[in-house]
Design a protein around this motif. Structure first.
Motif, PDB file in Angstrom:
ATOM      1  N   GLU A  62     -31.862 -20.339  25.688  1.00  0.00           N
ATOM      2  CA  GLU A  62     -32.227 -21.365  26.670  1.00  0.00           C
ATOM      3  C   GLU A  62     -33.738 -21.382  26.877  1.00  0.00           C
ATOM      4  O   GLU A  62     -34.370 -22.453  26.900  1.00  0.00           O
ATOM      5  N   ALA A  63     -34.327 -20.194  27.029  1.00  0.00           N
ATOM      6  CA  ALA A  63     -35.787 -20.118  27.209  1.00  0.00           C
ATOM      7  C   ALA A  63     -36.508 -20.681  25.980  1.00  0.00           C
ATOM      8  O   ALA A  63     -37.513 -21.397  26.098  1.00  0.00           O
ATOM      9  N   PHE A  64     -35.980 -20.363  24.806  1.00  0.00           N
ATOM     10  CA  PHE A  64     -36.554 -20.866  23.554  1.00  0.00           C
ATOM     11  C   PHE A  64     -36.473 -22.392  23.496  1.00  0.00           C
ATOM     12  O   PHE A  64     -37.465 -23.079  23.199  1.00  0.00           O
ATOM     13  N   ALA A  65     -35.304 -22.951  23.804  1.00  0.00           N
ATOM     14  CA  ALA A  65     -35.118 -24.403  23.762  1.00  0.00           C
ATOM     15  C   ALA A  65     -35.998 -25.103  24.794  1.00  0.00           C
ATOM     16  O   ALA A  65     -36.594 -26.157  24.515  1.00  0.00           O
ATOM     17  N   ALA A  66     -36.089 -24.511  25.994  1.00  0.00           N
ATOM     18  CA  ALA A  66     -36.943 -25.098  27.041  1.00  0.00           C
ATOM     19  C   ALA A  66     -38.397 -25.116  26.581  1.00  0.00           C
ATOM     20  O   ALA A  66     -39.137 -26.073  26.857  1.00  0.00           O
ATOM     21  N   GLY A  67     -38.815 -24.056  25.866  1.00  0.00           N
ATOM     22  CA  GLY A  67     -40.184 -24.009  25.334  1.00  0.00           C
ATOM     23  C   GLY A  67     -40.422 -25.112  24.316  1.00  0.00           C
ATOM     24  O   GLY A  67     -41.474 -25.771  24.319  1.00  0.00           O
TER      25      GLY A  67
ATOM     26  N   GLY B 222     -38.506 -20.975  13.782  1.00  0.00           N
ATOM     27  CA  GLY B 222     -37.389 -21.647  14.451  1.00  0.00           C
ATOM     28  C   GLY B 222     -37.865 -22.841  15.259  1.00  0.00           C
ATOM     29  O   GLY B 222     -37.224 -23.892  15.276  1.00  0.00           O
ATOM     30  N   LYS B 223     -39.002 -22.683  15.952  1.00  0.00           N
ATOM     31  CA  LYS B 223     -39.559 -23.789  16.744  1.00  0.00           C
ATOM     32  C   LYS B 223     -39.880 -24.980  15.852  1.00  0.00           C
ATOM     33  O   LYS B 223     -39.560 -26.127  16.162  1.00  0.00           O
ATOM     34  N   LYS B 224     -40.525 -24.669  14.731  1.00  0.00           N
ATOM     35  CA  LYS B 224     -40.915 -25.739  13.802  1.00  0.00           C
ATOM     36  C   LYS B 224     -39.672 -26.467  13.264  1.00  0.00           C
ATOM     37  O   LYS B 224     -39.640 -27.695  13.220  1.00  0.00           O
TER      38      LYS B 224
ATOM     39  N   ILE C 238     -31.296 -20.608  13.146  1.00  0.00           N
ATOM     40  CA  ILE C 238     -32.635 -20.153  13.540  1.00  0.00           C
ATOM     41  C   ILE C 238     -32.503 -18.770  14.174  1.00  0.00           C
ATOM     42  O   ILE C 238     -31.400 -18.331  14.509  1.00  0.00           O
ATOM     43  N   TYR C 239     -33.646 -18.076  14.336  1.00  0.00           N
ATOM     44  CA  TYR C 239     -33.627 -16.704  14.851  1.00  0.00           C
ATOM     45  C   TYR C 239     -34.601 -16.552  16.017  1.00  0.00           C
ATOM     46  O   TYR C 239     -35.648 -15.908  15.896  1.00  0.00           O
ATOM     47  N   PRO C 240     -34.272 -17.144  17.174  1.00  0.00           N
ATOM     48  CA  PRO C 240     -35.203 -17.121  18.311  1.00  0.00           C
ATOM     49  C   PRO C 240     -35.326 -15.759  18.998  1.00  0.00           C
ATOM     50  O   PRO C 240     -36.168 -15.588  19.872  1.00  0.00           O
TER      51      PRO C 240
ATOM     52  N   ASP D  54     -38.715 -30.417  14.161  1.00  0.00           N
ATOM     53  CA  ASP D  54     -38.547 -31.353  13.046  1.00  0.00           C
ATOM     54  C   ASP D  54     -37.162 -32.009  13.092  1.00  0.00           C
ATOM     55  O   ASP D  54     -37.024 -33.221  12.908  1.00  0.00           O
ATOM     56  N   LEU D  55     -36.156 -31.195  13.371  1.00  0.00           N
ATOM     57  CA  LEU D  55     -34.777 -31.698  13.422  1.00  0.00           C
ATOM     58  C   LEU D  55     -34.593 -32.678  14.575  1.00  0.00           C
ATOM     59  O   LEU D  55     -33.967 -33.733  14.428  1.00  0.00           O
ATOM     60  N   ILE D  56     -35.167 -32.361  15.736  1.00  0.00           N
ATOM     61  CA  ILE D  56     -35.057 -33.230  16.916  1.00  0.00           C
ATOM     62  C   ILE D  56     -35.688 -34.591  16.634  1.00  0.00           C
ATOM     63  O   ILE D  56     -35.113 -35.640  16.934  1.00  0.00           O
ATOM     64  N   LEU D  57     -36.889 -34.555  16.027  1.00  0.00           N
ATOM     65  CA  LEU D  57     -37.603 -35.809  15.768  1.00  0.00           C
ATOM     66  C   LEU D  57     -36.962 -36.599  14.626  1.00  0.00           C
ATOM     67  O   LEU D  57     -36.824 -37.818  14.699  1.00  0.00           O
ATOM     68  N   ARG D  58     -36.533 -35.878  13.575  1.00  0.00           N
ATOM     69  CA  ARG D  58     -35.967 -36.554  12.407  1.00  0.00           C
ATOM     70  C   ARG D  58     -34.623 -37.191  12.705  1.00  0.00           C
ATOM     71  O   ARG D  58     -34.320 -38.282  12.234  1.00  0.00           O
TER      72      ARG D  58
END
Length: 724
Positions: free
Chosen positions: A387-392, A359-361, A347-349, A365-369
Motif C-alpha cells: 500500500e505504501a509503495f502504491a501510494a508513493g 517496480g515503480k518504473k 514486482i518486488y516492492p 508504465d503499466l498504469i499509463l499504457r
C-alpha cells in the motif's frame, strides 16, 4: 399437523399467507421467484422472511416425520397407551419427542438392565409404590436373594431395585422437561483455566461465570473453543437442592409419610439426579447454548455477507489488482472495464532498493499504457508495504502532472487463494500461475464484488465471527441462500455471466448454467429471453423461475432488459397503452409522468384493467422507468484513497474516515487506511442504547471515527463513532 397454523403463530401471518407460501414451496418455486413474482400470494414479504418461513416449515415436517417414526416404534413394542399417545402429540420439539421415546428405546447394558435381568423389577415396583404399612425395604429384598442370579444378599437386591428406580426417574419426560426449563432460567455457565500458569487468548475466561439466560453467543463460542483447545474446563452449575427437589417431587411426592420405602426412593432420586439426569441436562444446556450461539453467529454472517455482496460496483474503469507478497513478490494484473485481463506481471516492492525502483518504473508504465483508473490492493501478507509503495507511485504520477492519477482501495482477499487454486479458476485461466489468478480476482472484486465473490465458497469470505465453529451444513445452507437472494436481486446479464454466477440464478442448476454458456459459445449472444428455451435441459419450469432475473441488453424487446417477467409482458404493454406510451419510450427513457398517470387512474383500478395485482403493477412501473437498472448503483460509492497512514501515525482524538469491514456482536471493525482494522465497541457506536451493532452499521458503510487508543505492540486500535 397443521403447518399453516404453526407458521401463522410464529411469524404473525394471516391464514391465506401461510397456506399460499406452503403451496408455492410445494410446487417447486424458489424463494427469489416467490419473493419477486408472487407478491400477491404472500403479501409482499421479503426474501429473508420467506426463507425463514421455509426453513421453519422444513423443521416442522422433519419433526412430524420423527413423531410418526417414534409412534411406530412404540406401537411395534406393544407399549402404546393413551397417555403416551397424548405425550407424543403434545411434543413441540425433537428433544421433547426423544424424552417421550426414552423409556421405550432399546438400551445398552446399564445397572438397571442388569438388575431387571436378575428379576428385581417387581421389588422396584413394590418399593416405588410406597404404600403405607409396607415392610422395611430390606425385608422385602430378602425374598429376591438368589445366588444363581448373582443376587447374593438382601443389600444387593435392594441396590438393584434402587438402580431400576433411578433409571425410571431418569426416563421420566416430565422431570426432564421441568429441569430443562429451570436450568435454562437459573443455571450458570462457569469456566476455569485448565492450567492457570499458561497464558492464552482465553485468559478472560480463566475464572468466568455468567447466567445461562444472559450469556452472549460470542462468549459461548469462545468458551467452547477454549475447551476444545484444552485451555478451559467448562461446566453448567445449578443449585442442587432446587434440581433434586424436582426429581424428589416425583420420586417421593405422593407417598404417605409413614411409608418406610420413601427414604429409599429419595436415595434413588439423588442417585438418578447426580449420575443420570443432571449430566444429561448439562449436555443439553451446553448443546442448546452452542446451537443458539451458532444460529446467532450465522445470522450475523448472513447479514454481513449480504452487505458485502451488495457493495456498489466500480463500473466502467480499468482496474489494477495487486496481490501482495514478500518472498515471491507482488503479483500484478490489469483488467478492462468488463473484467477481461489486459496484462499481468510481478514486482518486488519489499526487496532491494533497485528492485523497488524497477517496480515503480514498471507500475507507472503499466498504469499509463493501460489507462489504469483504480487500484485494488489485497489486504493479506505484505499489504501494508505494498500500500505504501502504491501510494508513493500515485504521488509521483500526480507530481509529474499525470492527472487524474489513479486512486486505490484495500480489498479483502479472503477466499482469493481458495478461488485461485480451484478447478473453476483453472478453467478460467489455464495459462496463469495460481498467484496471478488471485491478482485478477482482487481487481475484479473492486469492479463487481458480487460477480467475483460468487465464485468462492461463502464460508471462506470471512465476514462473520467463529465461522469455522459453525455446523457446516447449516452455515452452507444459510450463506448459499444469501448469495442466491443477492444475485437475483441484482439480476444477471445473460450474455456475459460466468457459469458460477448463472448457477445462483433462480431455477438454474450447475449443469444448466454450463449448458447456457456452451450454447452462447456455439451460437453467439442471446438475442432474447425466449431463446433460453433452446438451451438443453432448461425446461418450462426452469424458464419460469429464471427468466425474470436474466437481462438481455441486446434484445429488440426492451422488456428483456428489465425485471419484468415474461408472464407480465402483455400487462406491461397494456399499461403503457393505457397511459399513452409505447415500448420505444421505455428504451428512450421518456416515460416522464408515468407514475402520475397511473396514480390518476388509481393503482387498484389500473391493476384490474391490465390483469395483475397491485404489487406487480408497482414493480412494472418501477422497471419501465429505469430498464437495466442495478439496485447497487443507488448505494454510496466505496471509499477510495490516494495516500497511506501507518499505525504509528495515529494519535488519540484523531478524526478519520473509514469503511466498515465486519459487524459482530460486540462491535464493528473499521478500515481506516492502516494495515490493521480498528474496533468500534458497541458502546462507542452511538449515543443511545442498541442491542446489536447491526441496528446502526452494515458492511461497506463509510463512517467518521475518532481514535480512542492505539496499542502498537499488539497492533490494536480502539475507535469511537461518538465525537469526543
Amino acid at each position: 399437523m397443521d403447518y399453516a397454523s404453526a407458521l401463522q403463530v410464529q411469524f404473525g401471518l394471516q391464514a391465506w399467507q401461510a397456506n399460499n407460501i406452503i403451496q408455492l414451496i410445494d410446487e417447486g418455486n424458489t424463494i427469489p421467484f416467490i419473493a419477486r413474482y408472487r407478491k400477491e400470494a404472500h403479501g409482499s414479504l421479503d426474501d429473508q422472511k420467506l426463507r425463514e418461513v421455509s426453513e421453519r416449515l422444513e423443521y416442522l415436517r422433519s419433526l412430524e416425520k420423527r413423531r410418526e417414526e417414534v409412534r411406530q416404534l412404540i406401537t411395534e413394542a406393544d407399549c402404546m397407551t393413551g397417555e403416551v399417545e397424548a405425550a407424543l402429540n403434545a411434543a413441540e420439539t425433537l428433544s421433547e419427542l426423544d424424552d417421550v421415546y426414552r423409556p421405550f428405546r432399546p438400551k445398552r447394558k446399564t445397572r438397571a438392565s442388569v438388575a431387571r435381568a436378575r428379576g428385581l423389577a417387581p421389588l422396584a415396583e413394590q418399593i416405588f409404590a410406597q404404600k403405607a404399612g409396607t415392610p422395611e425395604p430390606l425385608e422385602l429384598a430378602r425374598a429376591y436373594v438368589d445366588p444363581e442370579k448373582e443376587v447374593p444378599d438382601a443389600a444387593a437386591a435392594l441396590q438393584g431395585a434402587m438402580d431400576i428406580i433411578a433409571e425410571m426417574l431418569s426416563d421420566d419426560a416430565g422431570i426432564r422437561k421441568r429441569l430443562r426449563v429451570v436450568a435454562m432460567a437459573q443455571a450458570v455457565l462457569a469456566s476455569k483455566a485448565a492450567d492457570p500458569e499458561k497464558d492464552s487468548v482465553y485468559a478472560q475466561y480463566y475464572d468466568f461465570r455468567e447466567p445461562v439466560r444472559r450469556i452472549a453467543g460470542y462468549r459461548v463460542l469462545a468458551v467452547d473453543r477454549g475447551e476444545r483447545e484444552g485451555f478451559l474446563k467448562v461446566a453448567v452449575e445449578l443449585d442442587r437442592a432446587r434440581g433434586l427437589g424436582i426429581v424428589c417431587s416425583v420420586a417421593a411426592g405422593p407417598a404417605a409419610p409413614e411409608s418406610p420405602c420413601t427414604a429409599v426412593c429419595r436415595a434413588a432420586a439423588e442417585d438418578a439426579y447426580d449420575r443420570l439426569i443432571f449430566p444429561a441436562i448439562e449436555r443439553e444446556v451446553r448443546a442448546a447454548l452452542t446451537e443458539n450461539a451458532a444460529e446467532s453467529a450465522i445470522q450475523v454472517f448472513r447479514m454481513n455477507l449480504r452487505q458485502l455482496l451488495m457493495q456498489p460496483p466500480v463500473k466502467g474503469k480499468v482496474a489494477m489488482g495487486l496481490d501482495p507478497g514478500y518472498r515471491t513478490g507482488c503479483k500484478v494484473a490489469v483488467v478492462d472495464p468488463t473484467g477481461r485481463v489486459l496484462d499481468t506481471g510481478v514486482i518486488y516492492p519489499t526487496h532491494s532498493k533497485a528492485k523497488v525502483e524497477e517496480g515503480k518504473k514498471y507500475l507507472k508504465d503499466l498504469i499509463l499504457r493501460r489507462g489504469v483508473e483504480i487500484i485494488a490492493i489485497g489486504n493479506g501478507t505484505a499489504s501494508r508495504e505494498t500500500e505504501a509503495f502504491a501510494a508513493g507511485v500515485i504521488r509521483e504520477l500526480a507530481g509529474a502532472g499525470h492527472t487524474p492519477a489513479p486512486a486505490y482501495m484495500l480489498v479483502s482477499e479472503a477466499g482469493a487463494s481458495v478461488y485461485s487454486a480451484s478447478k473453476l479458476a483453472a478453467q478460467e485461466f489455464p495459462d496463469f500461475d495460481v498467484t496471478l489468478r488471485s491478482a485478477v480476482s482482487i481487481a475484479r472484486r473492486l469492479q463487481d464484488p458480487l460477480a467475483e465473490l460468487v465464485k468462492i465458497d461463502p464460508k471462506a469470505i470471512g465476514v462473520g465471527q467463529y465461522q469455522h465453529d459453525m455446523p457446516p451444513k447449516r452455515l452452507g445452507e444459510a450463506l448459499g441462500g444469501v448469495v442466491e437472494d443477492c444475485v437475483n436481486t441484482v439480476g444477471v446479464d445473460l450474455n456475459t455471466a460466468s457459469p458460477s454466477l448463472l448457477e445462483q440464478v433462480s431455477g438454474i442448476s450447475a449443469a444448466v448454467s454450463k449448458n447456457i454458456v456452451a450454447y452462447r459459445e456455439e451460437n453467439g449472444a442471446f438475442h432474447s429471453r425466449s431463446e433460453l428455451k433452446k438451451v438443453p435441459k432448461l425446461g418450462p419450469k426452469a424458464f419460469e423461475q429464471c427468466a425474470g432475473f436474466l437481462r438481455v441488453a441486446e434484445s429488440e424487446n426492451v422488456l428483456d432488459n428489465t425485471a419484468v417477467h415474461p408472464e407480465s409482458y402483455a400487462a406491461a404493454k397494456e399499461l403503457l397503452k393505457l397511459c399513452g406510451f409505447g415500448l420505444d419510450g421505455v428504451r428512450a427513457g421518456s416515460l416522464t409522468g408515468l407514475p402520475e398517470k397511473v396514480e390518476a387512474i388509481g393503482y387498484a383500478a389500473a391493476a384490474e384493467k391490465i390483469g395483475v395485482g397491485e404489487p406487480t403493477l408497482r414493480d412494472i412501473v418501477s422497471e419501465l422507468l429505469r430498464p437495466g437498472r442495478d439496485p447497487r448503483d443507488e448505494l454510496p460509492p466505496p471509499l477510495l484513497r490516494a495516500d497511506v497512514l501507518s499505525i504509528e501515525d495515529l494519535k488519540p482524538g484523531m478524526e478519520l474516515t473509514g469503511t466498515v469491514r465486519n459487524v459482530i456482536d460486540f462491535g464493528a471493525f473499521v478500515d481506516i487506511g492502516v494495515h490493521e482494522d480498528g474496533l468500534v465497541h458497541i458502546s462507542k457506536i452511538c449515543n443511545r442504547f442498541i442491542k446489536h451493532p447491526s441496528e446502526v452499521l452494515k458492511v461497506g458503510d463509510v463512517v467518521k471515527v475518532w481514535v480512542v487508543s492505539v496499542d502498537i505492540p499488539k497492533k490494536r486500535i480502539a475507535l469511537t463513532m461518538r465525537q469526543p
